[in-house]
Design an enzyme around this catalytic site. Structure first.
Site, PDB file in Angstrom:
ATOM      1  N   HIS A 128       0.833  -1.198   0.000  1.00 17.73           N
ATOM      2  CA  HIS A 128       0.000   0.000   0.000  1.00 17.73           C
ATOM      3  C   HIS A 128       0.866   1.246   0.000  1.00 17.73           C
ATOM      4  O   HIS A 128       2.046   1.217   0.346  1.00 17.73           O
ATOM      5  CB  HIS A 128      -0.926   0.032   1.223  1.00 17.73           C
ATOM      6  N   ASP A 130       0.441   5.142   1.805  1.00 17.10           N
ATOM      7  CA  ASP A 130      -0.271   5.568   3.001  1.00 17.10           C
ATOM      8  C   ASP A 130      -1.512   6.381   2.671  1.00 17.10           C
ATOM      9  O   ASP A 130      -1.464   7.370   1.943  1.00 17.10           O
ATOM     10  CB  ASP A 130       0.661   6.386   3.900  1.00 17.10           C
ATOM     11  N   HIS A 279       4.696   0.225   0.033  1.00 12.54           N
ATOM     12  CA  HIS A 279       5.465  -0.539   1.014  1.00 12.54           C
ATOM     13  C   HIS A 279       4.616  -1.677   1.561  1.00 12.54           C
ATOM     14  O   HIS A 279       3.385  -1.658   1.473  1.00 12.54           O
ATOM     15  CB  HIS A 279       6.010   0.354   2.131  1.00 12.54           C
ATOM     16  N   ARG A 296       5.920   7.252  12.679  1.00 15.25           N
ATOM     17  CA  ARG A 296       5.795   7.779  11.325  1.00 15.25           C
ATOM     18  C   ARG A 296       5.211   9.180  11.348  1.00 15.25           C
ATOM     19  O   ARG A 296       4.343   9.498  12.165  1.00 15.25           O
ATOM     20  CB  ARG A 296       4.874   6.870  10.501  1.00 15.25           C
TER      21      ARG A 296
END
Length: 323
Positions: A128, A130, A279, A296
Site C-alpha cells: 500500500h 499511506d 510498502h 511515522r
C-alpha cells in the site's frame, strides 16, 4: 545560460559537495544516504540532494540517527507541511505530538481492535501507499525505528513508476484511461466489524476515485496508482473485469525485481515518496521475540491527476492538511 538540471534535482557532483553520499540498494528502488545528521537543520544543498535521490529511488534510508518526536517532525518540515498522524488517529498519538503515528502491535490494537489486527498482520495491511483513500494522500512518509527485534519485521518497498514502465504499451494505454475507487477498510468485513475498525469506517468513511495512472507532480513520471490494501474496484468495469485487471496489476506490483527489503535497526529512518512507492508491512512478527516500535510522520500531499489532466474526486472525507 540557465542550468539544464531542474531546481529540485541536484547533480551527483553537487550532492558530493554537500557531503551527501547516495548508495543505491537495488536496480529500481531504494538508496542508503550517508553524511547527513537528521537531528540538525539541513543545508539547501542537502535538502536538494535528498529530494533528487527520492525522485530517482523513491525511498531513501538513513542509519544511526538520534531523533526524538520533535526532531523527526522538524526534519520532515524541511520537505513539506507535516500532517496529523492519521485521519483515524484518535487518542493514540503520543501526548503533545499529534503528528506522530506510532507503528507497533500495541498501537495497532488500540487503534483498530485486537482481532482485526491479528487478521491483518501485526503492523497493518499488504502492499500500500499511506492513506490513499484521502482526496490528497500524503506526498511523503518518514518512519523511524525506536525499538526492533534482533531479526524479522523488515519492510519492503517497490517503485510503481518502474512497475508502470514495465507494462506492455497496450496495457499502459488501457490503464491511462481508467479510474479506481480507494476506500479505507476496502473489504466489507471491515465495514461489518464490531471492533473499533468498524466504527471508524462507518462513522467517518474515507473514499476517493483516483486515476489508475498518476502523473507525478514534480517529475512528470507516470506511476501505477493502485494498491491491494485500499483499491476496491475500477469504476466503469464489471466486477469480474475489475477483479481480473486489478489482479494483473497487483501481480506486477509484487514482482521482486522492482522492490527492496530494508532491515530495521534502532535509529534507522526510511523516507519515501508516497506518490511513487508502495510498502509492505511485515507478516513474520507474531512469532518473533522482541518489540517492534516505529514512529511515522507524513507530509501534506496534492490531489492526484491522471494522464488526461483530470484530478481525483472525493466520495467521502475531507482534505488532509497540516497539523
Amino acid at each position: 545560460m540557465p542550468s539544464s538540471v531542474p531546481e529540485t534535482i541536484t547533480a551527483p557532483s553537487a550532492a558530493a559537495e554537500a557531503g551527501v553520499v547516495v548508495t543505491p540498494l537495488s536496480g529500481f528502488t531504494g538508496a542508503l544516504i550517508d553524511g547527513v545528521d537528521l537531528s540538525a537543520p539541513l543545508s539547501r544543498a542537502q535538502v536538494a540532494a535528498i529530494r533528487a535521490a527520492l525522485h530517482q529511488w523513491k525511498v531513501v534510508f538513513f542509519r544511526g540517527q538520534n531523533l526524538d518526536h520533535a526532531a523527526q517532525i522538524a526534519f520532515g518540515a524541511q520537505f513539506g507541511a507535516v500532517t496529523p498522524g492519521h485521519p483515524y488517529e484518535g487518542d493514540s498519538a503520543p501526548a503533545g505530538f499529534p503528528q506522530i503515528h506510532t507503528v507497533s502491535p500495541a498501537a495497532y490494537d488500540h487503534r483498530y481492535g485486537t482481532r482485526y489486527r491479528k487478521r491483518q498482520s501485526p503492523n497493518g495491511p499488504g502492499w500500500h501507499a499511506d492513506v490513499t483513500p484521502l482526496i490528497n494522500p500524503p506526498s511523503h512518509s518518514i518512519l523511524r525505528a525506536e525499538r526492533v527485534p534482533a531479526y524479522g519485521g523488515d519492510t519492503q518497498f517497490t517503485n510503481v513508476g518502474a512497475v508502470y514502465a514495465g507494462l506492455s504499451p497496450a496495457v499502459q494505454a488501457l490503464a491511462d484511461e481508467l479510474r479506481a475507487e480507494h476506500r479505507f477498510g476496502s473489504t466489507t468485513s471491515a465495514e461489518r466489524s464490531t471492533e473499533k475498525i468498524g466504527d471508524l469506517v462507518r462513522n467517518n468513511p474515507l473514499a476517493t476515485i483516483h486515476p489508475v495512472v498518476r502523473v507525478h507532480p514534480e517529475t512528470g513520471e507516470k506511476v501505477l496508482y493502485v494498491n491491494p490494501s485500499f483499491t476496491r474496484e475500477i469504476v466503469g468495469l464489471s466486477p469480474r473485469e475489475s477483479r481480473h485487471l486489478l489482479d494483473l496489476l497487483f501481480e506486477e506490483i509484487a514482482r521482486p525485481e522492482y522492490s527492496v527489503r530494508f532491515k530495521w535497526e534502532p535509529g534507522s529512518v526510511a523516507f519515501w515518496d508516497n506518490r511513487a512507492a508502495l510498502h509492505l508491512a511485515p507478516r513474520d512478527f507474531e512469532h518473533v521475540e522482541g518489540d517492534r516500535i516505529l514512529h511515522r510522520i507524513t507530509l501534506v500531499g496534492d490531489v492526484p491527476v491522471g494522464p488526461d489532466g483530470v484530478a481525483s474526486e472525493s466520495i467521502s472525507g475531507d482534505y488532509f492538511g497540516a497539523a
